[in-house]
Each structure stands twice: as C-alpha cells, then as structure tokens.
Design an enzyme around this catalytic site. Structure first.
Site, PDB file in Angstrom:
ATOM      1  N   ALA A  12      -3.260  36.669 -40.479  1.00 48.94           N
ATOM      2  CA  ALA A  12      -2.376  37.246 -41.498  1.00 48.94           C
ATOM      3  C   ALA A  12      -2.613  36.630 -42.870  1.00 48.94           C
ATOM      4  O   ALA A  12      -1.705  36.516 -43.678  1.00 48.94           O
ATOM      5  CB  ALA A  12      -0.915  37.033 -41.086  1.00 48.94           C
ATOM      6  N   ALA A  13      -3.869  36.242 -43.130  1.00 48.06           N
ATOM      7  CA  ALA A  13      -4.135  35.531 -44.388  1.00 48.06           C
ATOM      8  C   ALA A  13      -4.550  36.444 -45.523  1.00 48.06           C
ATOM      9  O   ALA A  13      -4.589  36.029 -46.679  1.00 48.06           O
ATOM     10  CB  ALA A  13      -5.213  34.472 -44.160  1.00 48.06           C
ATOM     11  N   ARG A  18      -5.475  46.652 -51.579  1.00 48.21           N
ATOM     12  CA  ARG A  18      -5.231  48.090 -51.740  1.00 48.21           C
ATOM     13  C   ARG A  18      -3.760  48.489 -51.576  1.00 48.21           C
ATOM     14  O   ARG A  18      -3.413  49.661 -51.656  1.00 48.21           O
ATOM     15  CB  ARG A  18      -6.109  48.872 -50.747  1.00 48.21           C
ATOM     16  CG  ARG A  18      -7.556  48.954 -51.189  1.00 48.21           C
ATOM     17  CD  ARG A  18      -8.452  49.456 -50.077  1.00 48.21           C
ATOM     18  NE  ARG A  18      -8.607  48.451 -49.023  1.00 48.21           N
ATOM     19  CZ  ARG A  18      -9.083  48.703 -47.813  1.00 48.21           C
ATOM     20  NH1 ARG A  18      -9.402  49.945 -47.475  1.00 48.21           N
ATOM     21  NH2 ARG A  18      -9.218  47.743 -46.926  1.00 48.21           N
ATOM     22  N   THR A  81     -12.891  36.570 -40.160  1.00 50.01           N
ATOM     23  CA  THR A  81     -11.998  36.531 -38.992  1.00 50.01           C
ATOM     24  C   THR A  81     -12.374  35.399 -38.023  1.00 50.01           C
ATOM     25  O   THR A  81     -11.496  34.801 -37.391  1.00 50.01           O
ATOM     26  CB  THR A  81     -12.018  37.877 -38.254  1.00 50.01           C
ATOM     27  OG1 THR A  81     -13.379  38.289 -38.047  1.00 50.01           O
ATOM     28  CG2 THR A  81     -11.315  38.968 -39.058  1.00 50.01           C
ATOM     29  N   LYS A 349      36.328  46.143 -50.769  1.00 46.30           N
ATOM     30  CA  LYS A 349      35.511  44.946 -50.605  1.00 46.30           C
ATOM     31  C   LYS A 349      36.395  43.795 -50.186  1.00 46.30           C
ATOM     32  O   LYS A 349      37.464  43.601 -50.768  1.00 46.30           O
ATOM     33  CB  LYS A 349      34.817  44.595 -51.919  1.00 46.30           C
ATOM     34  CG  LYS A 349      33.624  43.684 -51.733  1.00 46.30           C
ATOM     35  CD  LYS A 349      33.245  42.978 -53.017  1.00 46.30           C
ATOM     36  CE  LYS A 349      33.614  41.527 -52.910  1.00 46.30           C
ATOM     37  NZ  LYS A 349      33.538  40.834 -54.185  1.00 46.30           N
ATOM     38  N   ASN A 375      50.488  53.858 -47.739  1.00 48.09           N
ATOM     39  CA  ASN A 375      49.742  54.879 -48.471  1.00 48.09           C
ATOM     40  C   ASN A 375      49.439  54.401 -49.891  1.00 48.09           C
ATOM     41  O   ASN A 375      50.346  54.032 -50.641  1.00 48.09           O
ATOM     42  CB  ASN A 375      50.544  56.180 -48.504  1.00 48.09           C
ATOM     43  CG  ASN A 375      49.671  57.324 -48.975  1.00 48.09           C
ATOM     44  OD1 ASN A 375      48.797  57.786 -48.250  1.00 48.09           O
ATOM     45  ND2 ASN A 375      49.891  57.762 -50.200  1.00 48.09           N
ATOM     46  N   ALA A 378      46.350  57.914 -55.439  1.00 44.74           N
ATOM     47  CA  ALA A 378      45.085  58.141 -56.146  1.00 44.74           C
ATOM     48  C   ALA A 378      44.994  57.249 -57.371  1.00 44.74           C
ATOM     49  O   ALA A 378      45.972  57.051 -58.086  1.00 44.74           O
ATOM     50  CB  ALA A 378      45.004  59.602 -56.569  1.00 44.74           C
ATOM     51  N   SER A 403      50.403  57.141 -57.820  1.00 50.96           N
ATOM     52  CA  SER A 403      49.072  57.270 -58.424  1.00 50.96           C
ATOM     53  C   SER A 403      48.912  56.353 -59.625  1.00 50.96           C
ATOM     54  O   SER A 403      49.893  56.022 -60.304  1.00 50.96           O
ATOM     55  CB  SER A 403      48.860  58.712 -58.881  1.00 50.96           C
ATOM     56  OG  SER A 403      48.870  59.547 -57.749  1.00 50.96           O
ATOM     57  N   ARG A 438      56.356  50.704 -66.065  1.00 53.98           N
ATOM     58  CA  ARG A 438      55.644  51.571 -66.994  1.00 53.98           C
ATOM     59  C   ARG A 438      56.586  51.858 -68.156  1.00 53.98           C
ATOM     60  O   ARG A 438      57.812  51.742 -68.025  1.00 53.98           O
ATOM     61  CB  ARG A 438      55.224  52.866 -66.317  1.00 53.98           C
ATOM     62  CG  ARG A 438      56.410  53.677 -65.835  1.00 53.98           C
ATOM     63  CD  ARG A 438      56.014  54.816 -64.925  1.00 53.98           C
ATOM     64  NE  ARG A 438      57.190  55.609 -64.595  1.00 53.98           N
ATOM     65  CZ  ARG A 438      57.343  56.268 -63.458  1.00 53.98           C
ATOM     66  NH1 ARG A 438      56.401  56.230 -62.522  1.00 53.98           N
ATOM     67  NH2 ARG A 438      58.417  56.974 -63.232  1.00 53.98           N
TER      68      ARG A 438
END
Ligand code: UD1
Ligand code: CA
Length: 455
Positions: A12-13, A18, A81, A349, A375, A378, A403, A438
């Site tokens: 694998a050397a 290409r 090889t 997250k 609940n 939105a 919401s 609010r």
C-alpha cells in the site's frame, strides 16, 4: 489443506498519481471505508498469524486514519513489488506461508483467498484472471500447461502481449523460500524495478510448483488506479449490499438508488425509498419506513417509525411510531421517545423529547429536555448560546408553547405550562402557569394615514 501458519503482506505504498488527489490512494473509500481497511479486514477473516502493511506515500495519513492492529512497514522509495515484500521480511518467520494482497484491490473476498490457499498448499499459489483486454497487466507464461513465468506488459514481446491470461498480483508463497528468492531479484527490466512476479520463474527453477487459480469474476481482483475504477467498484459493492438486504427481506424501492456506507441492522418489513444514504451504524426496527432522499448516519430508529423525504438524521435515537420530516434535521445526541412528531424545518441537537411530544414546524431545539405530551408551536427557538457558552432549556410534560416563542436559556418551564404566542421567555415558570411575555397590542382608532404631498 495445509496447516502451516499464514502471514499476510499488504502492499500500500503507492501514490496513486492518476487519482489526482491529495489523499493517498489506499485511503479512498469503498462503501464508506478506506480501501486498505477493507483489505486488512478481509485478511483478518483468514485468521493469519500476522498482517504487515507496507506504506510509503502519505503514510502519516494512512497511520492516522486506519485504526487496525497490524505491523506497519515503511517503504520510503517504491522500488517495486518485490522490494516492498522484501522489506516486510523481518515480520515473516521462516516457516509457514505468506499471502500478498494489495491495498488498492478492495473487493477480494474470503472465499477467493481460501480457494487460493487451498490450491497452493505449501507451494506457490497465483490468482489469475482472463481479460478481453489484458493491456497493462503481467501475462501468465505457460509451458505445456504449467505456469513458468510472468512477463510484465513493458517487458513483453508481441506474442506475449497477445496472452489474455493475466496476473492479478495476489499470490501465496512458502516462507522457507521467500528470503532467498527476494534477495536474488534483479532490477534489470524495462521499469528498473524489483518485480515480485519474477518469483514465479525462481519457483520453477527450484522445482516448486505454481498453482494458478482463476478468479470467479474480475471485480474480485480488480485494482483501483483512477476515479473511474473507484466508481465502478463502488457500484458493484453497493449492488452486492442491496442484493443481500433484499434477500433478507428489506424492501428497497430501487436497489440501484440506495447507498449503505457502513452497517445496517434491520427488523422485518423495513421499506426504504429511492436515494437514501445510510452511513456508519444504522439500526431500523420492524416496519420502519424511510422516505426518498433521506441521509441517516449513526442512528437507531425503533419499530413503526416513519421518516418522511429529505430528512437528515445524525447521531440520534428515535423511539417507536414516531413521525419525522419531511425536511427534518436531527443532529447529534437527539433522543426522541415513542410517538414523537418532528415536522418540516425542525432542527434538534443534544435534545431529548418524551413520548408523544410534537414540534411540527420551523423550530430549533438545542441543549433541551422536553417532557412527554408537550406541543412546541411553529417557530419556537431555544436560544441556547449566549455567544460564549451553551445553556440548557428544560420543558416539562403537557406543556403548550405558542408560535414564535424564544426560550432564552438557561430557563425551565414546569409541567402544564402554557406559553402565549410571540413570547420571549427569560425566567423560569412554575407548573400550571400561563405565561405571556410580549408587548401588549395597542390600537389607535380612526387613524388617518399620512398622504403623499401634492405638487
Ligand atoms: C503489478 C504486477 C502485474 C499485475 C498487476 C495487477 C508486478 C511487477 N507486476 O503491476 O503483474 O498484473 O500488478 O494490478 O508486481 N507497490 C508498493 N511498493 C512498490 C511498488 C508497488 O507498495 O515499490 C504497491 C502499489 O502501491 C500498488 C501495488 O503494489 O498497490 C502494485 O504496484 P504497481 O506498481 O501498480 O504494479 P503494476 O505495474 O500494476
Ligand atoms: Ca496497479
């Protein structure tokens, strides 16, 4: 079959010019894993005494990315090889035999290698192929049917170039002879390299038989030199996985439009629609349905859950009978209970949600703990980041959040709290409260709008 101990050397050397890539060739992936890692795992399936991997170009990257317990052998100059196997000699005892594999030949299977070892016994075994176009490969030279030599393309005359029987590169050699043969290699050939393939003529000279075994299909010994070949082998590999899943009862709406880059554990009656990509470790319970164009990585989805199209799940657990998406994004460390609904453009997250809770539209829940039967309206956002630190939001059971609510963490809502739409919540709320945060609506009656000045 011979009982002598087995050693494996993986070459694998090479640089992989290409591939036109910064990544060393053997780190390019098939099915989401570096090619050399697949080769090591296949070698491991033969229970060898040792595995040595010869690395050179990009060795730091190979060592960093391939987490496998093997002997790493550094070949700082790629002299051929034969040279590559020679520098692995310190890891090869004088008894037993050595199987040579290639880090850029990713799809060789255990059965092919077992057949080669069986045919070789304590002599030499050579894996061959017969190609319509043998250009570029070493040709197998036979004399009265016996394999007597391999001639490389660049050293071959016209008659030899016409031979379609080729060397795959994979071979097994008796350790007792190995050091002697490798030490007597010469580099007086067209490429000025030490050819491993010259060992075939040396075996003949020493009266050791060479047993050729032809691969059942070319892909089993096909190497990757460019992105075309990488893509071809990836498709073959994906087809094999898809076939295996179909045979195990998974419904794939179109096996040609399914990619598994890792491992899938599945229950009964799982249905996967087109263009789904599964990565890492994925577990799907009975009756799980994955809609078109979902990407799912390192996730567990329990029975009966449905993931609607274009959802992206990573590092999460979804309970039973959940409804996720379309266009949902579940990020790392999301844990959802049974019957949870996550709708479009909802991101989670580091968040847990209890059974039966819902966030159906346009929401961000980060660093949060949500109870059951709650609940989330939105446009609700947990403001979990103050620009320096992350803070947690705790939301109880049976909560109703209207919401467009911002929950400025750290903050906690008790059970059965109701939050009015448009609230910015900065202080924690006790159980059973209604909270409105609010500006009050102001109405001015008979308001006369300003008009444009007349000229
Ligand atoms: C080799 C064989 C050829 C065979 C072909 C199959 C020789 C001399 N020829 O040719 O008969 O048909 O494979 O693909 O063996 N490598 C090292 N160190 C080196 C040289 C090579 O690790 O010093 C590795 C390369 O990274 C590569 C593999 O060995 O993975 C094969 O080397 P490469 O130079 O590609 O050999 P080919 O010319 O393809
Ligand atoms: Ca090659």
């Amino acid at each position: 079959m011979s009982q002598s101990s087995l050693h494996v050397v993986i070459l694998a050397a090479g640089k992989g010019t290409r591939m036109y890539s910064k990544l060393p060739k053997v780190l390019h992936q098939i099915g989401g894993e570096p090619m050399v890692q697949r080769v090591i795992d296949t070698a491991r399936s033969l229970n060898p005494e040792s595995i040595s991997v010869v690395i050179g170009h990009g060795k730091e990257a190979v060592l960093a990315q391939v987490k496998r317990d093997v002997n790493w052998v550094e070949q700082n100059e790629q002299l051929g090889t034969g040279h590559a196997v020679k520098i692995a000699l310190p890891h090869l005892p004088e008894e037993g035999r050595t199987l040579v594999l290639y880090g850029d030949v990713p799809l060789t299977d255990t059965a092919t290698l077992e057949a080669l070892l069986e045919a070789a016994g304590d002599e030499v075994g050579l894996l061959t192929d017969v190609l319509d176009d043998p250009t570029g490969y070493g040709r197998i030279i036979r004399d009265n049917g016996k394999v007597v030599a391999i001639v490389e393309e660049k050293d071959a005359d016209a008659a030899q170039k016409a031979i379609q029987e080729t060397n795959t590169g994979i071979l097994v050699l008796p350790n007792a002879k190995l050091a002697g043969w490798l030490n007597s290699l010469q580099s007086n050939n067209a490429q000025g390299e030490y050819y491993l393939t010259d060992l075939i003529a040396l075996a003949n000279r020493d009266g050791i038989a060479v047993h050729p075994v032809q691969v059942a299909a070319s892909y089993l010994a096909a190497g990757v030199n460019n992105k075309v070949q990488l893509a071809e082998l990836e498709r073959i590999f994906q087809k094999q996985q898809a076939q295996a899943l179909l045979k195990a009862g998974v419904t794939l709406r179109d096996p040609d439009r399914f990619d598994l880059r890792g491992r899938l554990k599945h229950g009964q009656d799982v249905v996967i629609d087109v263009n789904v990509v599964l990565e890492g470790e994925v577990e799907l319970g009975d009756d799980v349905e994955i809609g078109a164009n979902c990407i799912i990585r390192n996730a567990t989805i329990a029975s009966g859950s449905k993931i609607a199209p274009f959802s992206h799940l990573e590092g999460c657990e979804v309970g039973e009978d959940a409804r996720i998406g379309p266009f949902a994004r579940l990020r790392a460390n999301t844990k959802l209970g049974n019957g949870v609904h996550i709708g479009n453009f909802v991101e989670t997250k580091n968040t847990t949600m209890g059974n039966g809770s819902k966030a159906n539209h346009l929401t961000y829940l980060g660093d949060s703990e949500v109870g059951s039967q709650t609940n989330i309206g939105a446009g609700t956002i947990t403001a979990n980041y103050d620009g320096v630190n992350k803070h947690r939001t705790k939301i109880g059971d049976d909560v109703r959040i209207g919401s467009n609510v911002v929950l400025v963490a750290p903050v906690s809502l008790g059970n059965k709290v109701t939050v009015g739409a448009g609230s910015s919540i900065t202080k924690s709320c006790e159980d059973n409260t209604l909270v409105l945060a609010r500006a009050r609506q102001t109405v001015i009656e008979d308001w006369i709008r300003p008009e444009k000045n007349q000229k």
